[in-house]
Every structure is written in C-alpha cells, then in structure tokens.
Scaffold this motif. Structure first.
Motif, mmCIF file in Angstrom:
data_model
loop_
_atom_site.group_PDB
_atom_site.id
_atom_site.type_symbol
_atom_site.label_atom_id
_atom_site.label_comp_id
_atom_site.label_asym_id
_atom_site.label_seq_id
_atom_site.Cartn_x
_atom_site.Cartn_y
_atom_site.Cartn_z
ATOM 1 N N ASN A 149 11.739 4.932 2.241
ATOM 2 C CA ASN A 149 12.572 5.746 3.128
ATOM 3 C C ASN A 149 13.628 4.885 3.823
ATOM 4 O OD1 ASN A 149 11.263 8.075 2.474
ATOM 5 N ND2 ASN A 149 10.156 8.289 4.410
ATOM 6 N N HIS A 169 11.690 9.015 -7.256
ATOM 7 C CA HIS A 169 12.057 9.359 -5.896
ATOM 8 C C HIS A 169 13.345 8.703 -5.435
ATOM 9 C CE1 HIS A 169 9.182 11.913 -3.721
ATOM 10 N NE2 HIS A 169 8.528 11.767 -4.866
ATOM 11 N N PRO A 226 -2.458 12.551 -8.933
ATOM 12 C CA PRO A 226 -3.495 12.677 -7.907
ATOM 13 C C PRO A 226 -3.900 14.125 -7.660
ATOM 14 C CG PRO A 226 -1.390 12.188 -6.893
ATOM 15 C CD PRO A 226 -1.159 12.178 -8.366
ATOM 16 N N ASP A 263 0.840 -1.204 0.000
ATOM 17 C CA ASP A 263 0.000 0.000 0.000
ATOM 18 C C ASP A 263 0.873 1.251 0.000
ATOM 19 O OD1 ASP A 263 -2.707 -0.730 0.075
ATOM 20 O OD2 ASP A 263 -2.456 -1.469 2.110
ATOM 21 N N VAL A 264 0.360 2.343 -0.558
ATOM 22 C CA VAL A 264 1.199 3.557 -0.627
ATOM 23 C C VAL A 264 1.754 3.988 0.713
ATOM 24 C CG1 VAL A 264 0.655 4.779 -2.740
ATOM 25 C CG2 VAL A 264 -0.870 5.003 -0.790
ATOM 26 N N SER A 265 0.952 3.896 1.776
ATOM 27 C CA SER A 265 1.434 4.398 3.067
ATOM 28 C C SER A 265 2.576 3.528 3.583
ATOM 29 C CB SER A 265 0.293 4.446 4.082
ATOM 30 O OG SER A 265 -0.026 3.157 4.538
ATOM 31 N N ILE A 266 2.583 2.256 3.227
ATOM 32 C CA ILE A 266 3.644 1.338 3.636
ATOM 33 C C ILE A 266 4.811 1.426 2.652
ATOM 34 C CG2 ILE A 266 4.157 -1.078 4.178
ATOM 35 C CD1 ILE A 266 2.002 0.121 5.978
ATOM 36 N N GLN A 267 4.471 1.607 1.395
ATOM 37 C CA GLN A 267 5.486 1.778 0.354
ATOM 38 C C GLN A 267 6.441 2.913 0.711
ATOM 39 O OE1 GLN A 267 4.022 1.961 -3.826
ATOM 40 N NE2 GLN A 267 4.742 4.060 -3.756
ATOM 41 N N ALA A 268 5.867 4.020 1.198
ATOM 42 C CA ALA A 268 6.706 5.163 1.559
ATOM 43 C C ALA A 268 7.638 4.803 2.719
ATOM 44 C CB ALA A 268 5.824 6.360 1.921
ATOM 45 N N GLN A 269 7.162 4.004 3.667
ATOM 46 C CA GLN A 269 8.025 3.575 4.782
ATOM 47 C C GLN A 269 9.224 2.801 4.247
ATOM 48 O OE1 GLN A 269 5.723 0.970 7.308
ATOM 49 N NE2 GLN A 269 4.428 2.585 8.145
#
Ligand SMILES: Nc1ncnc2c1ncn2[C@@H]1O[C@H](COP(=O)(O)OP(=O)(O)OP(=O)(O)O)[C@@H](O)[C@H]1O
Ligand SMILES: Nc1ncnc2c1ncn2[C@@H]1O[C@H](COP(=O)(O)OP(=O)(O)OP(=O)(O)O)[C@@H](O)[C@H]1O
Ligand code: SF4
Ligand SMILES: [Mg+2]
Ligand SMILES: [Mg+2]
Lengths: 366, 365
Positions: free
Chosen positions: A227, A252, A293, A218-224
């Motif tokens: 990083n 990114h 988005p 998921d995007v919110s986990i992908q960002a974790q």
C-alpha cells in the motif's frame, strides 16, 4: 492508475531527439516509453576459473527479451526462481553488462553511457531489494542511509535542510522521524523495507526497480508495504519494474505483467487479461498451482501439476524452453522457438499453440 | 518397542498437546516463545499451523520432538502425550526411538538438514538401520524404493549422489522420503514448501497427501501461507505471539473465524482480482516482542477493536461444543463477530442466494 495524473511525455517534450529505436513503441496516449528493453540477453560463463576457455559452457540467464515501461506505470515481472528476473533488473541498471540487445532509458541507450551519464541515469532510476536485512549497511544510521543518495548526487548540500528532508521522508514512509539516528538492527523487517523505500524515493526518481521487495515479509506487513508503494506512486508518478514470484502480489500492484520462464518472456499483457484469460500453458499452470485461501474453491478446482523441475539454464532446451514440462507440447515445440506474438491488442504470447486455455483435461498427462 | 503399533487408550487422542509452555531464558530476558498451546490430533488428520514469523510455530514443533536445547529453553508447563504417554516423562533413549520412527519432521531448509558430505542413499537409509536394524544392502534397496516413491527419476543412480547435486525441490522430496522411511505416525512438516516455487510446491503437497492416504499418518503442516492450509488442513491453529489465538476445523477458521487477528490475516492476503483494483487491508503496527508481551490481550496494540479491557485483562479461552476455540474477550459475542468479520465465499453465496430468492429467482442452484 497514475497514468492520468502524469503529464504525458509526448514526443515533442521528451527532447527533440527520439532515437529511431523507439519508433513505434508509443502507448495508447502517444507516449514514448521511459524504459525500453529490446532483445536483451545475458550469458554468464559457467567456469570462470583457470580452465575457462571459449569452449566453456555458458548460463543463458536472459535470452532475447523485450518490453517497454511507460511513465508512471507498474510493470510486473513474474517467474520461478532462477528464471532471470534479477539478472534482467541488473542489466537495466547496468550493474552487469548485457551480452546482447539494448536498453533505452529516457530515450538513451544505457550501454553507451559513460560514467557521468550513468550517474545521472542512476539519479532517475533507483532500486529496492528483497532482503531488508542484507541491503542496509548495519553501521550507518537510517538517517545516513537515506541521505546517502542525496550526498552522492550533490543535492541538498545544507545539512540541516537535508536532515529535515530525511525526517519528512521517514514520516512519509510511516516511520517515526525521531528514529533518524537509530541503526537498522533496531527495526523489524517491514520497517527496514520502509527505510529502503525512503532511500529509493529520496531523489524522486522516475523509475524504481523493485526486486522482490515484499517476499521476505509476513502477509500482514507485506500489505502495509504494498500500500505504501502504491500511495507513493500515485503521489509522485514514479514507474516501477516490480519483480516477484508471487502472482497475487503482482496482480495487485501491476498495470501490466510479464511472465518469464528460463530466461524467456512467455506472456505479456495487462493485469486483467493475464489472469482472466492467459494464453500460455506455462501461465495457466502457474496460476492453477497457486493455492487459494478458500477450502471450498481449493477442493473443487482443477489443477495442472507440472512434472519435474525447470531445466538448467546451462544448455537450455531447444525450441520452446518450456517444452520439457509443457502438458501440450508437440514435435515442433522442441525444434522451433515460438515468437512472442501479439495474440490480442496489447496481449503477447510465445507459444506455438497460443490460445485461451489450450490446456484441456484431456491434454494433461500426469 | 514400536509405540505406533500400540492402541491409543480409550478417551485419548493420537497426540495431545496440553497448555504447552516453552520459554527461553536469555540475556535480554525471558522469551515466551510458546505460551499455552493446546490441541488434539488423530490418525489421518492434518493440522495446519499458521501465524506471523516468530509466533512460536517452529518452537512448538521442536518442543514436541524434544529438539530444543535446554537451557536456554525450559518447559514451563503443560504436557505432550503421544498415544496416551507423556513425552516429557520419556528418557532420551526412548525419545530417540520415537523421533523418526513414530514422529518425523521435515524442516524448512533442506540444505541445512541434509549432510553435504554423505550420499543421499546413506542418509535415507540411516533411520532404517538405526530403528529397524537393516543391513547396508537392505537400507540401500529401501532408499531406492523411497526415492522412486517420491518421484525422483533414475533412483538407482541418484542414491549415490550428494545433496548439492539435487535441486531444491528434489532435496525437499528426499527430506519427505526420509521422514516417511519408517512409516511414522505423525509427520511434522515445518514450512516444507516455503523456499520452493509454486509449481514445485504443488508437487510436494500432492506427494504428502498421497502418502497420507496410503499410510494413514497424521500431518502437522506449519506454514505462513493460508492458501496451503486451505489446501491440506482438516484443523487449523492460528498463532500470535506464542499463543494460539484461534483453533478450529478448516471450515470454522475460513468461514466462521471469530478472532480479530485471524480476520486481519485473512484480510491482508491479496485476493484474486477480477474487475478492479482494491487496496489491501494490512494489520497496522508490528508484531510484539516476546520478552515484553503486551499486558492484556497480546494482539491489543494492533487490534482495531481493542478496548481498555483488552489492554488490561488477558482473554480466557472460549470454546464451542465443536472444539472451536478463541482467545478474545468478544469472540462469544455474535453481534461483534457478525459486524466485524470479513466476508467469505460461502457468505457471499448465501447473500446472493437470499437476494436471488427475494428477487423471485429461487435461491440456491
Ligand atoms: N553472476 C552469475 N554467474 C553465473 N550465473 C549467474 C550469475 N547470476 C545469475 N546467474 C544464473 O542466472 C540465472 C538467473 O538468475 P537470476 O538471479 O536472474 O534469477 P531470478 O529470476 O532473479 O531468481 P530468484 O527468484 O531466485 O531471485 C540462474 O540460473 C542463476 O544461477
Ligand atoms: N534458542 C532460542 N533462544 C531465544 N529465543 C529463541 C530461541 N529459539 C527461538 N526463539 C524465539 O522464539 C520465538 C518463536 O520462534 P519460532 O521459530 O517458533 O517462530 P515461527 O513462528 O516458527 O516463525 P517463522 O515463521 O519465522 O519460522 C521467536 O521470537 C524466536 O526469536
Ligand atoms: S510452445 Fe509448445 S512447449 Fe512451449 S508452451 Fe507452447 S505448447 Fe508448450
Ligand atoms: Mg532474483
Ligand atoms: Mg518457523
């Protein structure tokens, strides 16, 4: 980013014997590449059954691609499903043998490596896979999974020392060290991907091949996870070959980006230029197809919608492999394969009509 | 009986989902997969449903279609009304008529929803023979038209093919053709493009929009991709742990979101970079288990603004006059929202305009 921090692998300290194949492959700081992929090709026989013969058709999965990866950098490889990204990664690791071209890692030709050399290469070159579910052995605890490369390479033979190190690794990737004895199914997708990352970093490799490491998240986990990968890179100066189909993720994480289509490299450049001023009609179409988005932007932007599907890599199109879908293709495109030419310093493009935004509204025929 | 030709009763909407609850009774406990979903939808409208994996997007849609096995599923409350009629009061026979004819669904994985042993033509014609009483020849003729309509080259030949002879993008187009075969009132598309490449995704979305313009049907587009939603949706429902945490028009959700989960989602998307790299802003922690949903606000364990109140008290639904609603104790507090919401292109444009005006350059263009 990590470039400055990393001690440059100059010609003299990279071992005296720099093979002639790497001549001219230096970067701006005069460093030789950690990985040099030269004219790599991979064909698979289509029919491997009883009736397979020399006449059988072949899948041209990767066709004559070349690129270098320098110490500490992230090299992004993007393209649509089936374009040959994973096959490229597998050839580099020699999980499969290329049918053409050469791969140099640390100055040595991977194809010539015997078992022992391969083992030491794999010490320095690790991988992270897409599927955090399938890539971890369900019967091993995460402690065992992360220790495995250490055991294989005979490092940290003292069990206590090893387990302490694994706990440290768990902490480093944001997992609770007390969970060392748990099994993969007790973790979420994002947490499992962290286990895979801890395992890949256990031997402090010089290069990690990340094959779609965040695509299943998921995007919110992908960002974790992204990083985390950036943080570890900054700390250890590890280089990444980052394979993905998501252009914004690649932008990114990457210093340089290459775009693949049907087994060919179409464009290669630093991340800024590739996104701001792509020269290849395929890169332009790809960028314009990604939905943004932001409804205002989405309503007002012009999009290039490519017709049809990518052709089959069995009997790929002649000339430029993109010509069947290219909005600006001309006769020459179906006849001659365009070379990957340097169109600006460090910016390469394989198109007969390479130019910033060669696709004009008038040239789109939908 | 063709329900879709009956008028929508005065004061009703085409589709009304009202505090819908679907729980699964499993060995591990009760999974509150859908726990209070409400929205209205009218003809010609597109609703985008977004949220993390496991937040109940698909189960909501499957419940509307009457496709959830009960048990283990059980409707624990709420209602779904189509043209004023409760779907839960219909017989299975009536539901069969509605499925495909009035409300059709496109599933995420076209390979599992197409039968590998039947030709594409036969599967496309099935609904027409069932719902419209078409003969075999009529059905085949219409199947060819449908394939042509969704841009499959050589449709006369391709109707005879089997699903494995089609590429992923083509199969998804067949699924859309199949869903549109009987001119449904409502098309539910569950992640119709997730398995596809962006260039093919762009084709499929364009196709769905064209069809909607022609037929005037409503669309429910389920996706985890906010980009897709920005592209197609008039209204957006953001789900978290089985509940909608925010609902509003596309403009409200993108330019004036008030729920911290929506903010977190927006911030985690890698934005297009121009000059320099910026670190991503993830939401901390992991999604909760739906068996042990956190007490209070279900987002509180991951919410950077959570207070004791959030950890103990379940937030009410706060609704504005425009129907924009949110389930956060503080979403009606303009100061809280102004301070913590992520910025967006409109706000930046306004700020730049204001700055320009101050500098004497004369605001907007
Ligand atoms: N072992 C194999 N035998 C035959 N064909 C293969 C084999 N492995 C890959 N291919 C083919 O080679 C092409 C490239 O596959 P590859 O897996 O490298 O693509 P990819 O870019 O990684 O795609 P994806 O994004 O779907 O992972 C595909 O057409 C694939 O079907
Ligand atoms: N038959 C079932 N029995 C028990 N639990 C179920 C069943 N079907 C779904 N669930 C659970 O219901 C929850 C909601 O699932 P749902 O498929 O609606 O999620 P989703 O939002 O569509 O996620 P995704 O983005 O991954 O498709 C999940 O936690 C899922 O595990
Ligand atoms: S070479 Fe021709 S076909 Fe290929 S991308 Fe350029 S213009 Fe298009
Ligand atoms: Mg792959
Ligand atoms: Mg789903």
């Amino acid at each position: 980013m990590a470039d400055e921090k990393n001690a440059p692998t100059k010609a003299d300290d990279a071992a005296a014997s720099v093979p002639s194949d790497l001549e001219g492959h230096v970067d701006a700081q005069g460093r030789y590449p950690l990985l040099s992929v030269q004219h790599l090709s991979k064909e698979f026989p289509v029919d491997s059954g009883v009736f397979a013969s020399k006449m059988s058709k072949r899948v041209s999965a990767v066709d004559d691609i070349s690129f270098d990866i320098f110490p500490g950098e992230t090299f992004g490889l993007v393209g649509e499903s089936g374009c040959g990204k994973s096959t490229t990664g597998r050839c580099i690791m020699r999980l499969t043998n290329p049918t053409g071209g050469k791969v140099f890692f640390n100055g040595e030709n991977v194809a010539d490596m015997k078992k022992k050399d391969l083992k030491s290469m794999r010490h320095d070159m690790q991988f992270i896979f897409q599927d955090p579910y399938a890539s971890l052995n369900p019967r091993m605890t995460i402690g065992e999974i992360i220790s495995e490369p250490l055991i294989i390479h005979g490092e940290m033979t003292d069990k206590k020392e090893r387990l302490d190190f694994v706990r440290e690794l768990l902490d480093e990737v944001g997992l609770n060290p007390e969970h060392i004895n748990r099994y993969p199914h007790e973790f979420s997708g994002g947490q499992r991907q962290r286990v895979g990352i801890a395992r890949a970093f256990a031997l402090r490799p010089k290069l990690i091949i990340c094959d779609e490491p965040v695509s299943a998240l998921d995007v919110s986990i992908q960002a974790q996870v992204l990083n985390l990968l950036s943080g570890l890179q900054e700390q250890y100066g590890t280089a990444y070959l980052f394979i993905a189909h998501d252009l914004s993720v690649v932008q990114h994480i990457s210093n340089r980006v290459a775009v693949m289509y049907l087994g060919n490299l179409m464009e290669l450049s630093d991340w800024k230029t590739l996104y701001a001023q792509p020269y290849h009609p395929y890169t332009q179409s790809l960028l314009s197809a990604v939905p943004v988005p932001d409804p205002d932007v989405q309503r007002s932007r012009k999009r290039i919608i490519l017709a049809g599907d990518p052709p089959s890599p069995i009997d790929p199109p002649t000339g430029c492999r993109f010509h069947t879908r290219c909005p600006i293709a001309k006769e020459i495109c179906s006849k001659e394969r365009p070379e990957l030419k340097e169109v600006a310093p460090g910016h390469f493009c394989a198109c007969h009509f390479a130019a910033p935004f060669p696709i004009k509204e008038s040239s789109i025929n939908l | 009986m063709d329900l879709k030709n009956q008028p929508v009763p005065e004061g009703s909407h085409l589709l009304e989902v009202d505090d819908l609850k679907m729980y699964f009774h499993t060995q591990d406990g009760v999974v509150k997969a859908v726990d209070g979903v409400s929205y209205n939808l009218d003809r010609g409208e597109t609703l985008g449903v977004v949220g993390e994996s496991g937040s109940g997007k698909s189960v909501t849609a499957m419940t509307i279609m009457g496709l959830i096995d009960m048990p283990p599923g059980k409707i624990e409350g709420g209602d779904v009304r189509y043209r004023g009629l409760s779907l839960f009061e219909m017989t299975e026979k009536q539901m069969q008529d509605i499925r495909g004819n009035d409300i059709a669904m496109v599933f995420q994985d076209p390979m599992t929803s197409l039968n590998p042993v039947y030709t594409i033509g036969r599967q496309l014609g099935e609904g027409l023979r069932l719902h419209r009483g078409y003969s075999k020849e009529q059905a085949t003729k219409r199947a060819i038209e449908l394939l042509d309509m969704v841009g499959i080259p050589n449709p006369e030949q391709r109707v005879k093919d089997y699903p494995h002879q089609f590429s992923g993008g083509m199969r998804q187009r067949v699924m859309i053709a199949m869903a549109l075969a009987c001119d449904p009132d409502i098309l539910i598309a569950d992640e119709p493009t997730t398995a596809l490449d962006v260039t093919i995704q762009a084709q499929i979305i364009e196709l769905m929009q064209e069809m909607q313009e022609k037929n005037g049907n409503a669309i429910i587009m389920i996706t985890h991709d906010l980009g897709v939603v920005a592209d197609v949706a008039d209204k957006i429902m953001v789900m978290y742990a089985g509940r909608p945490v925010e609902f509003g028009t596309a403009d409200e959700i993108f330019y004036n979101p008030v729920h911290p989960y929506t903010w977190g989602l927006v911030r985690s998307i890698p934005e297009a970079l121009v000059d320099e790299k910026k670190p991503l802003t993830p939401i901390k922690g992991n999604p909760p288990s739906l068996v042990n949903v956190p007490k209070g606000c279900s987002f509180s364990p991951r919410c950077p603004y959570a207070t004791d109140r959030c950890r103990n008290e379940r937030p009410d639904t706060y609704t504005t006059e425009t129907g924009h609603y949110s389930r956060c104790h503080y979403s009606m507090d303009p100061e809280f929202v102004a301070k913590n919401a992520p910025t967006n292109s409109r706000r930046r444009a306004e700020e730049n305009g204001a700055a320009d005006a101050v500098a004497g350059k004369g605001g907007e263009a």
